[in-house]
Design a protein around this motif. Structure first.
Motif, mmCIF file in Angstrom:
data_model
loop_
_atom_site.group_PDB
_atom_site.id
_atom_site.type_symbol
_atom_site.label_atom_id
_atom_site.label_comp_id
_atom_site.label_asym_id
_atom_site.label_seq_id
_atom_site.Cartn_x
_atom_site.Cartn_y
_atom_site.Cartn_z
ATOM 1 N N ALA A 108 18.615 0.723 89.248
ATOM 2 C CA ALA A 108 18.139 2.023 88.753
ATOM 3 C C ALA A 108 19.214 2.699 87.904
ATOM 4 C CB ALA A 108 17.750 2.912 89.925
ATOM 5 N N ALA A 109 20.471 2.615 88.336
ATOM 6 C CA ALA A 109 21.561 3.214 87.566
ATOM 7 C C ALA A 109 21.692 2.538 86.207
ATOM 8 C CB ALA A 109 22.869 3.115 88.345
ATOM 9 N N GLN A 110 21.525 1.224 86.171
ATOM 10 C CA GLN A 110 21.595 0.513 84.898
ATOM 11 C C GLN A 110 20.493 0.981 83.957
ATOM 12 O OE1 GLN A 110 21.459 -3.785 85.133
ATOM 13 N NE2 GLN A 110 20.881 -3.942 82.990
ATOM 14 N N ARG A 111 19.292 1.171 84.495
ATOM 15 C CA ARG A 111 18.187 1.650 83.653
ATOM 16 C C ARG A 111 18.482 3.042 83.107
ATOM 17 N NH1 ARG A 111 15.067 -1.245 87.504
ATOM 18 N NH2 ARG A 111 14.781 0.613 88.803
ATOM 19 N N LEU A 112 19.090 3.901 83.922
ATOM 20 C CA LEU A 112 19.427 5.242 83.461
ATOM 21 C C LEU A 112 20.492 5.212 82.372
ATOM 22 C CD1 LEU A 112 19.390 7.111 86.873
ATOM 23 C CD2 LEU A 112 17.926 7.632 84.897
ATOM 24 N N VAL A 113 21.494 4.356 82.544
ATOM 25 C CA VAL A 113 22.512 4.218 81.496
ATOM 26 C C VAL A 113 21.855 3.743 80.205
ATOM 27 C CG1 VAL A 113 24.565 2.938 80.755
ATOM 28 C CG2 VAL A 113 24.440 3.856 83.078
ATOM 29 N N GLY A 114 20.939 2.781 80.319
ATOM 30 C CA GLY A 114 20.234 2.283 79.146
ATOM 31 C C GLY A 114 19.383 3.351 78.487
ATOM 32 N N ALA A 115 18.715 4.169 79.285
ATOM 33 C CA ALA A 115 17.900 5.254 78.732
ATOM 34 C C ALA A 115 18.769 6.244 77.960
ATOM 35 C CB ALA A 115 17.143 5.963 79.852
ATOM 36 N N GLY A 116 19.944 6.539 78.503
ATOM 37 C CA GLY A 116 20.867 7.424 77.790
ATOM 38 C C GLY A 116 21.321 6.842 76.468
ATOM 39 N N LEU A 117 21.539 5.533 76.453
ATOM 40 C CA LEU A 117 21.938 4.877 75.203
ATOM 41 C C LEU A 117 20.816 4.933 74.170
ATOM 42 C CD1 LEU A 117 23.809 1.783 76.670
ATOM 43 C CD2 LEU A 117 24.835 3.677 75.385
#
Length: 199
Positions: free
Chosen positions: A85-94
């Protein structure tokens, strides 16, 4: 410029940054291209948020910073169980970082000389932060959770510098698009915006 000695260190540093003529050469080099790509015509109007009546840039910064902050909260509270989930959030921010930068450049193209100097450093700090968050995303994708977490913390620290300078431009210097109607009907507000009477 005489910087008040009693001003906080960050304030003095920011005022010195506004007066730093060393930034004028890179500003001049970037200005024509930025204006042509982001600042003119319908594209510039959309990126500045003219249809909204005020700048679109702050709205988009909340998306990028909000997703990255949420990722770090998951890292701190959820551990490896929250890694995906944290990886998806980092990706969304990018993904949000690109449009956020475009709107910022559209505003920058119309700013005055001092604001352009600060804005350039703001953009550079955010560019470094984006690179660090991209490295965090790649590390997480490769299963290096701990490295991804540490990189996200570093990205947060760097983006805080960019965020401070962006806040200075928006709040301290009132840089940003706004419809003239807001200037014609200005509320009388106290130091913290508490009084909503109109004059």
């Amino acid at each position: 410029m005489n910087t008040p000695r009693k001003a906080p260190l960050l304030v003095r540093w920011t005022l010195q940054l506004e007066e730093s003529q060393a930034l004028d050469a890179p500003v001049r080099a970037l200005e024509p291209g930025i204006r042509n790509i982001f600042g003119t015509g319908v594209r510039g109007s959309v990126l500045r948020g003219d249809l909204l009546g005020h700048s679109l840039h702050p709205v988009l910064t909340d998306i990028a910073l909000g997703t990255w902050t949420s990722a770090s909260l998951l890292d701190l509270t959820g551990g490896r169980d929250s890694s995906a989930a944290a990886q998806r959030l980092v990706g969304a921010g990018l993904l949000a970082a690109g449009p956020t930068a475009w709107t910022g450049w559209a505003e920058w193209s119309l700013a005055g000389p001092a604001a352009k100097r600060v804005g350039l450093v703001h953009a550079a700090a955010n560019g470094v932060a984006i690179s660090v968050y991209a490295a965090s995303w790649l590390a997480r994708r490769r299963g290096r959770h701990g490295t991804g977490v540490r990189l996200a913390v570093a990205g947060a620290a760097i983006s805080t510098v960019g965020g401070y300078l962006g806040g200075h431009l928006a709040q301290g210097r009132k840089v940003g698009s706004r419809h003239p109607a807001f200037d014609e009907a200005t509320p009388k507000v106290g130091r913290n915006g508490g009084d909503d009477s109109w004059g």
